[in-house]
Write an enzyme that holds these catalytic residues in place. Structure first.
Site, PDB file in Angstrom:
ATOM      1  N   ASN A   1       0.844  -1.192   0.000  1.00 27.57           N
ATOM      2  CA  ASN A   1       0.000   0.000   0.000  1.00 27.57           C
ATOM      3  C   ASN A   1       0.876   1.238   0.000  1.00 27.57           C
ATOM      4  O   ASN A   1       2.024   1.206   0.459  1.00 27.57           O
ATOM      5  CB  ASN A   1      -0.889   0.040   1.257  1.00 27.57           C
TER       6      ASN A   1
ATOM      7  N   GLY B   1      -3.041   2.377  15.427  1.00 27.65           N
ATOM      8  CA  GLY B   1      -2.776   1.661  14.187  1.00 27.65           C
ATOM      9  C   GLY B   1      -2.766   2.608  13.009  1.00 27.65           C
ATOM     10  O   GLY B   1      -3.786   2.843  12.365  1.00 27.65           O
TER      11      GLY B   1
ATOM     12  N   LYS C   1     -15.383  -2.296  14.025  1.00 26.26           N
ATOM     13  CA  LYS C   1     -14.155  -2.852  14.601  1.00 26.26           C
ATOM     14  C   LYS C   1     -14.022  -2.563  16.092  1.00 26.26           C
ATOM     15  O   LYS C   1     -13.019  -2.910  16.707  1.00 26.26           O
ATOM     16  CB  LYS C   1     -12.940  -2.316  13.846  1.00 26.26           C
TER      17      LYS C   1
ATOM     18  N   ILE D   1      -5.857  -4.029  13.772  1.00 24.07           N
ATOM     19  CA  ILE D   1      -6.537  -3.091  14.663  1.00 24.07           C
ATOM     20  C   ILE D   1      -7.767  -3.733  15.302  1.00 24.07           C
ATOM     21  O   ILE D   1      -8.055  -3.525  16.484  1.00 24.07           O
ATOM     22  CB  ILE D   1      -6.910  -1.788  13.902  1.00 24.07           C
TER      23      ILE D   1
END
Length: 421
Positions: free
Chosen positions: A215, A278, A351, A315
């Site tokens: 990335n 994160g 999350k 995360i």
């Protein structure tokens, strides 16, 4: 605006066209309950008159270091001691250069050196001047010296250019000054005793010995956060993917390559830390089986099929840890190209994060590889509801790191107070 009530603010105005905004800023500060005194450079008076600022603040405006009447009682020292906050708006490239090099050749620069007050600057200049390496060096030096830089914003400029360099609007500046959570002062909260782990940079997922999936990420935002936390006294561990950056002073660095390696390091630290941030751009997938040797082109074959499998969601793993196993306060990052708040709020909830920092990487001049960033912060209140929101305008990544850390520390303090009550 309660954090500004009764605050003694010295408003410094330097010679930029954005000085016209300073009149409105002075009015807003007074309306918020602050005590405001104004100091203007000689050049600033070419853009706006001292009489205007005097009418808005109800206080005499100081313009000269060599004013015999004011200096009969060492007026500049008295003014330096009076101020709780020095706010320079606009801060021109010239003023930034003089302050970065410790000059004290007029009243405003002398006050800035003589005062122990908090110091905040709103830069304002032509986009080419802001981007110039000398100005960027001066900005970094001012931040190292304890200045907080708010902005600049990007957009149309008085000269006809378009880009970063506009002074933040007075309303945005007021919100920045007043929005430090649960603090009665602008002094950043202390992080002494906290253990913080931060992931930064990209991960590399091998296809074969010479190729990989990855990335975009320079690591600059994560490293800025690590530096800011260490400067506040935190015990910081930086889990870093491959980047071309020096380890910040006082930070312990763990180098990793793949998402699996980063996940292992993060989970190993999780039960021993207070905060997990994160910030890394972790690859979502990896090749199911990396080739042992370099893959060769096959004559007549124009396609290559790779089987990918999901990487660990680091995360989410940390956020899912039960409190009994040492779950830290978890802050995630989200890079989006559209529907920023919708996707960020979904990620925060799905999350089970405590906070998320979302930025629109489709904007020019911020995000990937840039020295600047702009972000939307969403976080949960002390009762666990995801109800808090704050926008951080375009600013240097070190300045943004300091602002993000202020909010994190404020939230931790509020949770501690709630738990203790």
């Amino acid at each position: 605006m309660s954090t500004l009530l009764g605050k003694r603010i010295l408003l410094g105005i330097s010679a930029g066209i954005a000085a016209y905004k300073s009149a409105h800023l002075a009015r807003l500060l007074k309306k918020a309950g602050a005590e405001v005194r104004v100091v203007m450079t000689e050049g600033a008076q070419a853009f706006i008159t001292p009489l205007t600022l005097q009418a808005l603040t109800g206080e005499a405006v100081r313009t000269s270091l060599l004013d015999p009447e004011a200096e009969a009682g060492m007026g500049h020292i008295e003014l330096a001691r009076w101020a709780e906050l020095i706010l320079v708006a606009p801060g021109t490239a010239d003023l930034m250069a003089r302050l970065a090099h410790g000059h004290a050749d007029d009243l405003l620069t002398t006050l800035c050196l003589a005062s122990q007050a908090e110091r905040v600057m709103a830069p304002a200049m032509n986009q080419a001047m802001w981007r110039h390496p000398a100005t960027q060096r001066n900005a970094r030096q001012l931040e190292t010296d304890g200045w907080r830089l708010l902005g600049p914003d990007a957009g149309d400029q008085a000269c006809g250019d378009v880009g970063p360099g506009r002074m933040l609007e007075p309303e945005s500046l007021l919100a920045e000054l007043a929005a430090f959570p649960d603090t009665a002062t602008l002094r950043p909260p202390d992080a002494s005793g906290l253990k913080i782990a931060i992931t930064a940079g990209p991960t590399l997922e091998p296809i074969d010995p010479v190729r990989y999936l990855s990335n975009h990420s320079s690591g600059k935002m994560g490293y800025a956060l690590a530096s800011a936390a260490a400067e506040r006294g935190a015990d910081v561990t930086l889990i870093s993917g491959p980047v071309n950056l020096d380890t910040p002073p006082g930070v312990t660095r763990i180098d990793v390559n793949s998402a699996l390696e980063m996940s292992e390091a993060a989970n190993r630290l999780a039960e021993h830390i207070d905060v997990f941030i994160g910030c890394a751009a972790v690859a979502d997938y990896r090749v199911a089986q990396a080739a042992e040797h370099k893959l060769k082109k096959t004559p007549g074959r124009d396609e290559l099929t790779l089987t990918l499998v999901k990487n660990p969601d680091i995360i989410a793993e940390i956020a899912a840890r039960p409190p009994a196993s040492g779950r830290p306060y978890v802050v995630g990052f989200a890079a989006e190209t559209r529907d920023l708040e919708t996707y960020a709020r979904d990620k925060l909830t799905r999350k089970k994060l405590d906070m998320i920092v979302a930025n629109d990487v489709s904007q020019d001049g911020v995000g990937f590889g840039s020295d600047h960033n702009a972000a939307l912060l969403l976080w949960r209140d002390a009762d666990g509801s995801p109800s808090q929101r704050r926008e951080l305008p375009t600013q240097t990544k070190p300045a943004m790191a300091a602002a993000i850390l202020d909010i994190i520390l404020g939230c931790l303090a509020k949770r501690h107070d709630t738990a203790s009550s």
